[in-house]
Design a protein around this motif. Structure first.
Motif, PDB file in Angstrom:
ATOM      1  N   PHE A 102       0.964  -1.175   0.035  1.00 11.92           N
ATOM      2  CA  PHE A 102      -0.222  -0.111   0.034  1.00 11.92           C
ATOM      3  C   PHE A 102       0.753   1.347  -0.047  1.00 11.92           C
ATOM      4  CE2 PHE A 102      -2.544  -3.281   2.411  1.00 11.92           C
ATOM      5  CZ  PHE A 102      -3.498  -3.288   1.523  1.00 11.92           C
ATOM      6  N   ASP A 103       0.207   2.099  -0.564  1.00 11.06           N
ATOM      7  CA  ASP A 103       0.933   3.701  -0.525  1.00 11.06           C
ATOM      8  C   ASP A 103       1.155   4.348   1.032  1.00 11.06           C
ATOM      9  OD1 ASP A 103       0.962   3.587  -3.425  1.00 11.06           O
ATOM     10  OD2 ASP A 103      -0.705   4.605  -3.680  1.00 11.06           O
ATOM     11  N   ASP A 104       2.311   5.063   0.987  1.00 18.47           N
ATOM     12  CA  ASP A 104       2.406   5.786   2.128  1.00 18.47           C
ATOM     13  C   ASP A 104       0.998   6.460   2.642  1.00 18.47           C
ATOM     14  OD1 ASP A 104       4.904   4.846   1.870  1.00 18.47           O
ATOM     15  OD2 ASP A 104       6.027   6.841   1.573  1.00 18.47           O
ATOM     16  N   ALA A 106      -1.843   5.828   3.597  1.00 20.19           N
ATOM     17  CA  ALA A 106      -2.858   5.292   2.819  1.00 20.19           C
ATOM     18  C   ALA A 106      -4.289   5.064   3.781  1.00 20.19           C
ATOM     19  CB  ALA A 106      -2.885   4.179   1.942  1.00 20.19           C
ATOM     20  N   VAL A 132       2.189   3.251   6.554  1.00 18.83           N
ATOM     21  CA  VAL A 132       0.879   3.501   5.819  1.00 18.83           C
ATOM     22  C   VAL A 132      -0.214   4.110   6.449  1.00 18.83           C
ATOM     23  CG1 VAL A 132       1.298   1.448   4.354  1.00 18.83           C
ATOM     24  CG2 VAL A 132      -0.180   1.548   6.516  1.00 18.83           C
TER      25      VAL A 132
END
Length: 269
Positions: A102-104, A106, A132
């Motif tokens: 997952f993106d930072d 998120a 995250v």
């Protein structure tokens, strides 16, 4: 030690959910759900989802527009969870808590019930949770307290030690109940970058219809089964019955009640 994804395979996911979830996990899932709801998150990530008991408690209390990503390293556990919980807000995904896909920033909240004890590198797992999380987000997770504070698990461990004195199964003491030092937990979180940390000791009651059900939960619904089979491939039922006898000696026949105790940790940056 086998990889965590292989520990919870075969018949274990179904037995885990049938026996272990009501025996010890539901009280803490309800507690976590209350903590989650009080923080009003819109984007939730759960790691080490298991058979989905936390999601079953949390989702009905989240707003309709909330999203919930449920991840686990074990595909069999995740597949079982998805089969018993149908909610369009949930995204089921096999993922390693130490390397989240997952993106930072998120998520508003990351939660993990009784999974951190299995992390081979807890600081890395906590660092991933922090990565995250959005600014001001919260990490909420639980770990079991010492084996001596958890009645049925202790009795099962002692029964198996009597049955296999030369090489007693140690999974329960070594893994689920092996990460309960408050100072160590706090330091691991600080090393990962968390600065505000609260650790609560939560005692609850474990209720089983019988000593045999409690023994079956531990001996056949957890990786303890693999440890028994490694010592004697045909001894699972015998070990279950022996553990049941020991539990019944202390807690009686019919419905039994015992203490369970865990640490619930809330952390933010």
């Amino acid at each position: 030690m086998p990889e965590p994804d292989s520990l919870f395979s075969g018949s274990i996911p179904e037995n885990y959910d049938r026996y272990m979830v009501p025996l010890i996990f539901e009280p803490y899932a309800a507690d976590l759900a209350s903590r989650v709801v009080s923080l009003s998150p819109r984007r939730v990530l759960e790691t080490a989802t298991g058979t989905g008991v936390v999601a079953r408690f949390v989702l009905p209390r989240l707003p309709a527009g909330a999203s919930y990503a449920a991840t686990d390293l074990s595909p069999p556990m995740l597949e079982f969870a998805a089969s018993v919980l149908s909610d369009p807000r949930v995204r089921w995904r096999a993922a390693d808590a130490l390397d989240l896909p997952f993106d930072d920033e998120a998520f508003d909240l990351v939660l993990c019930q009784f999974g951190a004890m299995f992390f081979p590198d807890r600081v890395r797992g906590y660092r991933e949770a922090l990565r995250v999380l959005s600014p001001g987000g919260t990490f909420v997770f639980s770990v079991w307290d010492a084996l001596d504070s958890n009645d049925f698990a202790r009795e099962v461990g002692e029964a198996l030690a009597e049955m296999f004195p030369a090489d007693p199964p140690t999974f329960m003491e070594r893994i689920p109940h092996g990460y309960h030092d408050v100072g160590r937990i706090e330091q691991d979180l600080r090393d990962a970058g968390f600065t505000r940390i609260t650790i609560d000791t939560i005692t609850a009651q474990s209720i089983a219809p019988s000593a045999l059900i409690a023994a079956t939960a531990y001996c056949q619904g957890t990786p303890v089964r693999a440890e028994i089979e490694a010592r004697d491939s045909g001894a699972v039922q015998q070990a279950t019955e022996r553990a049941a006898e020991r539990i019944a000696e202390r807690f009686g026949e019919g419905e039994i009640r015992g203490r369970i105790q865990a640490l619930v940790i809330t952390a933010s940056d």
